[in-house]
Design an enzyme around this catalytic site. Structure first.
Site, PDB file in Angstrom:
ATOM      1  N   MET A  50      40.463  55.967  18.116  1.00 16.77           N
ATOM      2  CA  MET A  50      41.728  56.602  18.653  1.00 16.77           C
ATOM      3  C   MET A  50      42.824  55.242  18.353  1.00 16.77           C
ATOM      4  SD  MET A  50      42.215  59.496  19.526  1.00 16.77           S
ATOM      5  CE  MET A  50      41.247  61.121  19.828  1.00 16.77           C
ATOM      6  N   HIS A  51      43.083  55.305  17.013  1.00 14.20           N
ATOM      7  CA  HIS A  51      44.178  54.029  16.727  1.00 14.20           C
ATOM      8  C   HIS A  51      45.496  54.116  17.478  1.00 14.20           C
ATOM      9  CE1 HIS A  51      41.423  54.098  13.084  1.00 14.20           C
ATOM     10  NE2 HIS A  51      41.790  55.472  12.909  1.00 14.20           N
ATOM     11  N   ASP A  52      46.008  55.240  17.480  1.00 12.91           N
ATOM     12  CA  ASP A  52      47.188  55.077  17.925  1.00 12.91           C
ATOM     13  C   ASP A  52      47.558  55.067  19.270  1.00 12.91           C
ATOM     14  OD1 ASP A  52      48.364  57.602  15.352  1.00 12.91           O
ATOM     15  OD2 ASP A  52      47.963  55.457  15.398  1.00 12.91           O
TER      16      ASP A  52
END
Ligand code: RIB
Ligand code: CA
Length: 343
Positions: free
Chosen positions: A266-268
């Site tokens: 979950m980069h963002d």
């Protein structure tokens, strides 16, 4: 203390969760959302942004169309990663609200000019629109309070080529122009860059989805199992949970088919939590430049930690965090926010 944010996204699955997290955050003042081509086309990104705002019954937040193509190369999208519409298996109702008349470039520039030194930029997609805005207003780096960028990878493999991260790979020229433009800013104003070296430690597992649904009071228990047939969809009574679960399930399937396990990086949402100062991070100042002509390494974010290039640091790289603390924050905020939609 609220943080005025200008959010530039390529909504996608993790961009979606980042948007919902920001809508769930009372300390986030979303001044506008820019839709930049990346995971899917700019028009689809914009549609997804409008649709998520409807689903979340959000206030009237301006959504503008950003760059539809990179600065100098053809657009490449990645529907295999984020689904045909960029939101995995979710199918959001057609948006009722409409796009702004302003372009994404104008939204960047006019928002920063209206509140000099106050607005934080958050970019979770390619840097094309921001690069175009800086070309039009070279003072933009000074007009912004700070920029948080999800992009690049620092002494860590890429996810698009062996050396290159997706957002930078879509438009390496834009990334270089943005990193160059922020040279010379004092510490505390330099971009905070969340690369794969830290965002790939943000592993969302099915248990996190179950806890999120439980926190929202959604029923039945939201269990995403790896062995379910692909066409399975969430039966959550809560529409926000249902749509997020259907989106995340696609991302988990993608990570599994690429031998990363049944999980989702979950980069963002992590970058969004960094923008709000809601997650512990360790920073390291550095000079970052982007390889543009490498046969094998084009788009690589090359980092000079020690001054080999005799250039001042132009970014602060996020080099460490606490993933468990991040998921506690995410589940608490989004779960509490989603409660209002549980029938
Ligand atoms: O490399 C990960 C980044 O690329 C994320 O922002 C994802 O949404 C894609 O845009
Ligand atoms: Ca993104």
């Amino acid at each position: 203390m609220s943080t005025p944010l200008l959010v530039d996204v390529d909504t996608g699955i993790d961009d979606s969760l980042a948007l919902v997290y920001l809508l769930a955050s009372p300390d986030a003042e979303i001044c506008g959302i820019v839709s930049t081509a990346g995971n899917v086309t700019a028009a689809q990104v914009a549609r997804n942004n409008l649709a998520w705002l409807d689903v979340c019954d959000a206030p009237d937040i301006e959504v503008a169309l950003g760059a539809a193509v990179p600065l100098s190369i053809p657009l490449r999208t990645t529907e295999d990663t984020h689904g045909p519409e960029g939101i995995g298996y979710a199918t959001l109702p057609a948006p009722q609200r409409t796009l702004s008349d302003r372009s994404g470039v104008d939204l960047w520039i006019e928002t920063a000019r209206a509140r000099p030194g106050e607005v934080t930029g958050l970019v979770t997609g390619p840097l094309t629109t921001l690069a175009l805005a800086i070309r039009q207003e070279p003072k933009l780096p000074q007009l912004l309070q700070r920029v948080i960028i999800m992009g690049g990878s620092f002494h860590h493999p890429g996810n698009t080529t062996p050396t290159t991260e997706w957002n930078v790979s879509v438009d390496p020229e834009a990334a270089k122009e943005v990193f160059d433009a922020f040279s010379g800013l004092p510490a505390g104003r330099r971009p905070l860059v969340c690369g794969l070296n830290v965002t790939e430690s943000i592993e969302m597992h099915p248990e996190h989805v179950r806890l999120l649904a439980a926190a929202a009071g959604s029923t039945p228990a939201e269990v995403i199992a790896p062995d379910e047939p692909l066409q399975v969809r969430s039966r959550a009574t809560n529409p926000v949970i249902r749509h997020l679960s259907d989106a995340i399930r696609f991302y988990m399937d993608f990570h599994r088919t690429h031998d990363q396990g049944f999980l989702a990086h979950m980069h963002d949402p992590f970058a969004a939590a960094v923008a709000l100062g809601r997650v512990p991070i360790t920073l390291r100042p550095a000079t970052v430049d982007v390889e543009l002509t490498g046969t094998l390494t084009r788009g690589m974010t090359v980092v000079d930690w020690v001054g080999h290039w005799s250039r001042q640091p132009n970014v602060d790289v996020v080099v460490d965090t606490d993933p468990a603390a991040f998921f506690e924050e995410l589940i608490e905020r989004v779960g509490h926010f989603a409660r209002r939609f549980t029938p």
